[in-house]
Design a protein around this motif. Structure first.
Motif, mmCIF file in Angstrom:
data_model
loop_
_atom_site.group_PDB
_atom_site.id
_atom_site.type_symbol
_atom_site.label_atom_id
_atom_site.label_comp_id
_atom_site.label_asym_id
_atom_site.label_seq_id
_atom_site.Cartn_x
_atom_site.Cartn_y
_atom_site.Cartn_z
ATOM 1 N N LEU A 246 -2.154 42.970 20.030
ATOM 2 C CA LEU A 246 -2.705 41.697 19.480
ATOM 3 C C LEU A 246 -3.576 41.636 18.448
ATOM 4 C CD1 LEU A 246 -3.490 38.644 20.383
ATOM 5 C CD2 LEU A 246 -5.440 39.246 21.411
ATOM 6 N N VAL A 247 -4.025 42.849 17.923
ATOM 7 C CA VAL A 247 -5.079 42.853 16.850
ATOM 8 C C VAL A 247 -3.822 43.284 15.537
ATOM 9 C CG1 VAL A 247 -6.029 44.909 15.554
ATOM 10 C CG2 VAL A 247 -6.891 44.049 17.733
ATOM 11 N N ARG A 248 -2.528 43.736 16.071
ATOM 12 C CA ARG A 248 -1.581 44.018 14.973
ATOM 13 C C ARG A 248 -1.324 42.234 14.392
ATOM 14 N NH1 ARG A 248 0.902 47.642 18.807
ATOM 15 N NH2 ARG A 248 -0.004 49.516 18.506
ATOM 16 N N MET A 249 -1.184 41.502 15.477
ATOM 17 C CA MET A 249 -0.712 40.346 14.987
ATOM 18 C C MET A 249 -1.833 39.537 14.054
ATOM 19 S SD MET A 249 0.877 38.989 18.709
ATOM 20 C CE MET A 249 2.196 39.709 19.597
ATOM 21 N N TRP A 250 -3.166 39.433 14.738
ATOM 22 C CA TRP A 250 -4.033 39.064 13.957
ATOM 23 C C TRP A 250 -4.013 39.776 12.468
ATOM 24 C CZ3 TRP A 250 -8.579 39.997 17.814
ATOM 25 C CH2 TRP A 250 -8.538 39.052 18.664
ATOM 26 N N ILE A 251 -3.631 40.882 12.215
ATOM 27 C CA ILE A 251 -3.662 41.417 10.982
ATOM 28 C C ILE A 251 -2.460 40.846 10.237
ATOM 29 C CG2 ILE A 251 -3.303 43.600 9.586
ATOM 30 C CD1 ILE A 251 -4.724 45.162 12.088
ATOM 31 N N ALA A 252 -1.362 40.623 10.809
ATOM 32 C CA ALA A 252 -0.205 40.340 10.281
ATOM 33 C C ALA A 252 -0.172 38.792 9.639
ATOM 34 C CB ALA A 252 0.922 40.197 11.031
ATOM 35 N N LEU A 253 -1.238 38.056 10.552
ATOM 36 C CA LEU A 253 -1.573 36.657 10.064
ATOM 37 C C LEU A 253 -2.559 36.335 8.972
ATOM 38 C CD1 LEU A 253 -1.180 35.180 13.595
ATOM 39 C CD2 LEU A 253 0.160 34.664 11.639
ATOM 40 N N GLY A 254 -3.108 37.614 8.493
ATOM 41 C CA GLY A 254 -4.285 37.423 7.614
ATOM 42 C C GLY A 254 -5.575 37.151 8.140
ATOM 43 N N PHE A 255 -5.929 37.311 9.567
ATOM 44 C CA PHE A 255 -7.070 36.844 9.952
ATOM 45 C C PHE A 255 -8.106 38.000 9.492
ATOM 46 C CE2 PHE A 255 -4.985 34.641 13.874
ATOM 47 C CZ PHE A 255 -4.774 33.410 12.963
ATOM 48 N N ILE A 256 -7.824 39.468 9.381
ATOM 49 C CA ILE A 256 -8.558 40.452 9.038
ATOM 50 C C ILE A 256 -8.295 40.953 7.770
ATOM 51 C CG2 ILE A 256 -9.072 42.756 10.013
ATOM 52 C CD1 ILE A 256 -7.981 41.923 12.585
ATOM 53 N N GLN A 257 -9.518 41.110 7.031
ATOM 54 C CA GLN A 257 -9.307 41.747 5.824
ATOM 55 C C GLN A 257 -10.115 43.202 5.724
ATOM 56 O OE1 GLN A 257 -7.739 39.944 3.608
ATOM 57 N NE2 GLN A 257 -7.782 38.344 5.026
ATOM 58 N N PRO A 258 -9.342 43.885 5.093
ATOM 59 C CA PRO A 258 -9.854 45.445 5.033
ATOM 60 C C PRO A 258 -11.347 45.385 4.535
ATOM 61 C CG PRO A 258 -7.804 44.897 3.429
ATOM 62 C CD PRO A 258 -8.426 43.777 3.824
ATOM 63 N N SER A 259 -11.891 46.690 4.880
ATOM 64 C CA SER A 259 -13.457 46.609 4.786
ATOM 65 C C SER A 259 -13.502 48.380 4.650
ATOM 66 C CB SER A 259 -14.157 46.429 6.315
ATOM 67 O OG SER A 259 -15.599 46.839 5.845
ATOM 68 N N THR A 263 -10.717 50.734 9.527
ATOM 69 C CA THR A 263 -9.391 50.086 9.497
ATOM 70 C C THR A 263 -9.460 48.958 9.819
ATOM 71 O OG1 THR A 263 -8.860 51.083 11.532
ATOM 72 C CG2 THR A 263 -8.438 52.434 9.921
ATOM 73 N N MET A 264 -8.277 48.186 9.452
ATOM 74 C CA MET A 264 -8.304 46.800 10.023
ATOM 75 C C MET A 264 -8.050 46.670 11.420
ATOM 76 S SD MET A 264 -6.126 44.494 7.131
ATOM 77 C CE MET A 264 -4.766 45.660 7.029
ATOM 78 N N GLU A 265 -7.307 47.644 12.052
ATOM 79 C CA GLU A 265 -7.303 47.775 13.531
ATOM 80 C C GLU A 265 -8.417 48.080 14.197
ATOM 81 O OE1 GLU A 265 -3.281 48.526 11.556
ATOM 82 O OE2 GLU A 265 -5.380 49.258 11.074
ATOM 83 N N ASP A 266 -9.551 48.842 13.323
ATOM 84 C CA ASP A 266 -10.775 48.824 14.026
ATOM 85 C C ASP A 266 -11.558 47.795 14.250
ATOM 86 O OD1 ASP A 266 -10.090 51.531 14.792
ATOM 87 O OD2 ASP A 266 -11.179 52.674 12.913
ATOM 88 N N ILE A 267 -11.438 47.105 12.991
ATOM 89 C CA ILE A 267 -12.272 45.671 12.804
ATOM 90 C C ILE A 267 -11.652 44.520 13.909
ATOM 91 C CG2 ILE A 267 -12.548 43.655 11.228
ATOM 92 C CD1 ILE A 267 -12.310 45.858 8.833
ATOM 93 N N GLY A 268 -10.425 44.693 13.852
ATOM 94 C CA GLY A 268 -9.758 43.651 14.927
ATOM 95 C C GLY A 268 -10.110 44.108 16.493
ATOM 96 N N GLY A 269 -10.068 45.299 16.591
ATOM 97 C CA GLY A 269 -10.506 45.769 17.843
ATOM 98 C C GLY A 269 -11.920 45.226 18.400
ATOM 99 N N ARG A 270 -12.899 45.270 17.304
ATOM 100 C CA ARG A 270 -14.241 45.155 17.573
ATOM 101 C C ARG A 270 -14.388 43.433 17.878
ATOM 102 N NH1 ARG A 270 -18.377 48.606 13.888
ATOM 103 N NH2 ARG A 270 -17.746 50.469 14.558
ATOM 104 N N TYR A 271 -13.605 42.498 17.189
ATOM 105 C CA TYR A 271 -13.539 41.364 17.156
ATOM 106 C C TYR A 271 -12.977 40.842 18.629
ATOM 107 C CZ TYR A 271 -14.287 40.196 12.269
ATOM 108 O OH TYR A 271 -14.952 40.128 11.049
ATOM 109 N N PHE A 272 -12.219 41.496 19.180
ATOM 110 C CA PHE A 272 -11.581 41.394 20.483
ATOM 111 C C PHE A 272 -12.493 41.731 21.374
ATOM 112 C CE2 PHE A 272 -9.086 42.419 24.229
ATOM 113 C CZ PHE A 272 -8.289 41.299 24.522
ATOM 114 N N ASP A 273 -13.302 42.940 21.397
ATOM 115 C CA ASP A 273 -14.258 43.251 22.251
ATOM 116 C C ASP A 273 -15.467 42.340 22.394
ATOM 117 O OD1 ASP A 273 -12.940 45.421 22.745
ATOM 118 O OD2 ASP A 273 -14.093 46.710 21.335
#
Length: 784
Positions: A246-259, A263-273
């Protein structure tokens, strides 16, 4: 009101062991007869049946349960058209007549009429357990457990907030789901009394409707989380979400920006949590093929239903031949198509803002190949494409090359023979996944992937069946890859270990055929130690190298494959050296290891000081016939508690094992907390005559093959160990509250009276059923 939760506890409890077969099926609305039967079979067989006709599916199910006592749970049944549904359920339930005496069917539904219909179909008397709402004090307790989760000070320190929470609870219709969701909402408001009062005074809480209450939680979502959550409504009801995917999909859609630093995967994981903490997803355990426990997630059916309506202008689902499928807003960005009729696809070309498209085809006579051509020509702004089909789709049209903005491609199917060659031109692709539904046909490794797929320099993740990745020439050009789960080395340019040198974003890496590494210098060229995100590493030599191996070369190669300190999981297979690697004998480089697997290392004699690893939880040793001790005195540090966090020790085929620790090591075996030990059932003569290692008294479970249980040397040890455990259990039972244990026994009529079961009883108390109803439900008044 906790219907599904209650059934989950019943389904997983000891009381159901009397059934030969158990099946759990989530039905929901718009159910299809063949899909429900296929789901039953998948629940039984753990794989999807490859049958297409109703007769074939019914015959297969009838055979599987013939004369077997079964338990079937049909969760969340809706009513659409009573007469039509009755006919469909007759087809579903017909094969169950072959089941054994005492079989049970449990259903959950929101209406009494469904129970009445089932009674007619089964020609049985209906027996209904109605779950009322929670008692107000229990509802408040549940809300507070979510609202104050993670708060350092106790809720007693926030008297003003507790008063507001009491007033909010009075408006929640005694619903446990509402209490969890609103509690999660309050938790995100930073203990701000003004914002808590905004929730209390919202008109949505005054409408006495669970849907209104849930809408309030969506309104309070921050904009970025609202995008994440709205997208999740695209999936079918009861979908099991894989967090990583699911986080990969969010990244592909541009929902998550690099920080910086994450990693973007770590950022997306935190949002999901955060969404999970808000109780918008339920978390449950799953086991993979190696029995490793992970987690998947589901959205409650009421949340899915209300959120799908709330976000209808952004997301849309088209199902079968529903009339609503003809009404598609041209502003939607995400579209899911479930077995929809062909006319729908002509509307897709008008959706200029469409960013993601999901195609789910369980059973359809539609020409999917030509449909895909039309879609690829019309929807050129797609960023995400997901195709799931049980049809025999062998190839994907080359027209997919038109989707120049595509970032994520996933295909789940049976017999895809190759990916389109034009895929190599989609330079923005970040994720490619082909998940092969189990079947007898596998793609041909050398032709499945385009030969120039290494041009996709933005690829962050790829997954293909079998050994397809081993065919990629010059894989080192894919510098953004986060996982390379199996890399077959060859002594050929483009396939050597040096390809790994600049792949510094790798988190998971598996290297096979290490016998093809010529010397220590070539091993160093992989530069594993600079990969600061690498947490999982597998190092393998091939089976064919066992007979003609160079032990010195193996030792030199392993010495020069030093991993980074961030490593968590390490596996080494078929290593033919006699010594541990230099970096393994010093705890510091492997300090953070949590899981170690060593297998088929036939010449390895002395293990590294694994007992000094402070975070090690799982240690598996398989077929290492020269190892005598788990822990040897290597560093002179013999004053430590060995294996402080070890949970599972799995030993198989260690014929020379004499004791846990060598002489001179003062660490006590009593410090080990062991769950499982396996000893080879056919030890050598010398090991049969020797005394086995002493079983640690603190061990919680021991598993010994039947052939060894008869051995006198193990009988005496296990008998002594069981006596110790029995005494410990008696002491533990004495310490527990006898009144609580009695209540558990009275209410559940079969749930085990152990401390770990008491929380289950307390959860049942919170489900809202009266004690008499729960007792009746769990014993003899289930529907037959």
């Amino acid at each position: 009101m906790g219907k599904t939760t209650l059934l989950q506890h019943v389904y997983n409890d000891e009381i159901t062991k009397e059934f030969d077969r158990k099946m759990w099926v989530c039905v929901s609305n718009n159910f299809d007869v063949k899909k429900v039967i296929a789901d039953m079979l998948e629940s039984l067989k753990k794989e999807r049946p490859r049958l297409e006709t109703l007769d074939a599916l019914q015959d297969f199910l009838r055979t599987e349960i013939m004369s077997k006592k079964f338990l079937l749970v049909l969760d969340d049944i809706w009513e659409e058209n009573e007469e039509k549904d009755k006919s469909k359920w007759e087809d579903v339930l017909a094969p169950l007549a072959s089941g054994g005496f005492g079989s049970k069917i449990l259903i959950t539904t929101r209406t009494d009429s469904i129970a009445l219909m089932f009674a007619k179909v089964l020609k049985k008397k209906k027996e209904i357990v109605k779950l009322e709402g929670l008692e107000e004090d229990k509802c408040l307790e549940l809300l507070n457990s979510h609202a104050f989760a993670g708060v350092e000070n106790s809720p007693d320190d926030h008297e003003n907030l507790r008063v507001i929470a009491q007033d909010i609870v009075k408006k929640l219709s005694r619903s446990p789901l509402a209490a969890k969701v609103i509690g999660g909402l309050l938790n995100s408001l930073d203990l701000d009394a003004r914002r808590w009062r905004e929730v209390l005074e919202s008109n949505l809480l005054d409408q006495n409707s669970i849907h209104s209450i849930l809408r309030l939680s969506y309104i309070f979502l921050p904009n970025h989380l609202r995008n994440f959550f709205a997208f999740c409504c695209m999936f079918p009801e009861d979908h099991e979400f894989d967090k990583d995917d699911l986080v990969r999909m969010w990244i592909a859609l541009g929902f998550i920006q690099p920080s910086q630093g994450m990693t973007m995967e770590d950022i997306g994981g935190r949002y999901f949590d955060v969404l999970v903490k808000k109780a918008l997803f339920d978390k449950f355990e799953v086991e993979d093929d190696d029995l490793v426990v992970g987690y998947n997630y589901k959205m409650h059916d009421l949340i899915h239903e209300s959120a799908s309506k709330f976000f209808a202008q952004v997301c849309c689902k088209l199902v079968d031949y529903e009339e609503s499928s003809l009404k598609i807003s041209e502003t939607i960005r995400h579209l899911a198509v479930l077995n929809a009729k062909p006319d729908i696809f002509r509307k897709i070309e008008k959706l200029k803002h469409l960013h993601s498209l999901f195609l789910f085809y369980e059973d359809s006579n539609h020409d999917l190949f030509n449909t895909l051509i039309e879609i690829f020509e019309a929807s050129r702004f797609l960023r995400l494409l997901y195709i799931w089909t049980s049809k025999r789709l062998k190839i994907i049209p080359e027209e997919i090359g038109n989707l120049i903005h595509l970032r994520y491609l996933r295909i789940d199917g049976y017999i895809l023979t190759m990916l389109p060659r034009s895929l190599s031109n989609l330079y923005l692709l970040q994720y490619i996944i082909y998940e092969q539904i189990k079947g007898p046909i596998h793609p041909e490794v050398n032709v499945f992937l385009p030969s120039d797929i290494n041009n996709l320099s933005n690829l962050r993740y790829m997954k293909f069946p079998m050994n397809c990745i081993s065919s990629i020439y010059g894989i080192g050009k894919l510098k953004s890859l986060s996982e390379l789960y199996i890399f077959y080395l060859r002594d050929v340019s483009g396939y050597r270990i040096g390809e790994l040198e600049n792949m510094n974003d790798l988190c998971k890496l598996g290297i096979n055929c290490l016998e093809n590494v010529k010397d220590a210098e070539e091993a160093c060229s992989s530069k594993l130690f600079v990969k600061r995100r690498l947490t999982d590493l597998t190092l393998c030599w091939s089976r064919s190298s066992n007979d003609s191996t160079n032990s010195d070369l193996d030792e030199n190669v392993l010495d020069n494959l030093l991993p980074p300190k961030c490593l968590r999981n390490l596996s080494i297979k078929r290593y033919m050296g006699a010594k541990s690697a230099i970096w393994m004998n010093n705890v510091n480089p492997i300090f953070n290891l949590e899981k170690i697997l060593l297998t088929d290392c036939l010449k390895w004699e002395t293990l590294p000081p694994f007992g000094q690893l402070p975070f090690l939880k799982f240690l598996t040793l398989y077929d290492m016939p020269k190892v005598k001790w788990l822990e040897s005195k290597i560093n002179g540090n013999d004053k430590y508690r060995a294996f402080p966090l070890l949970e599972v020790l799995h030993i198989t085929k260690l014929e020379a094992l004499e004791e846990w620790f060598s002489h001179g090591v003062r660490a006590s075996s009593e410090s080990c907390f062991l769950c499982k030990i396996m000893i080879d059932s056919s030890p050598t003569q010398s090991s049969t005559e020797a005394s086995p290692p002493t079983i640690p008294p603190a061990m919680s479970e021991i598993a010994i093959p039947p052939s060894l249980k008869a051995s006198h040397r193990w009988q005496s040890q296990t008998h002594h160990h069981h006596r110790l455990k029995k005494r410990a259990s008696a002491l533990e039972l004495d310490r527990s509250e006898s009144s609580v244990c009695t209540v558990v026994d009275d209410l559940t009529s079969g749930l085990a009276i152990y401390p770990h079961s008491l929380h289950r009883k307390r959860h049942l108390d919170h489900l809202g059923a009266a004690p008499s109803a729960k007792k009746s439900f769990l014993s003899d008044s289930v529907q037959e």
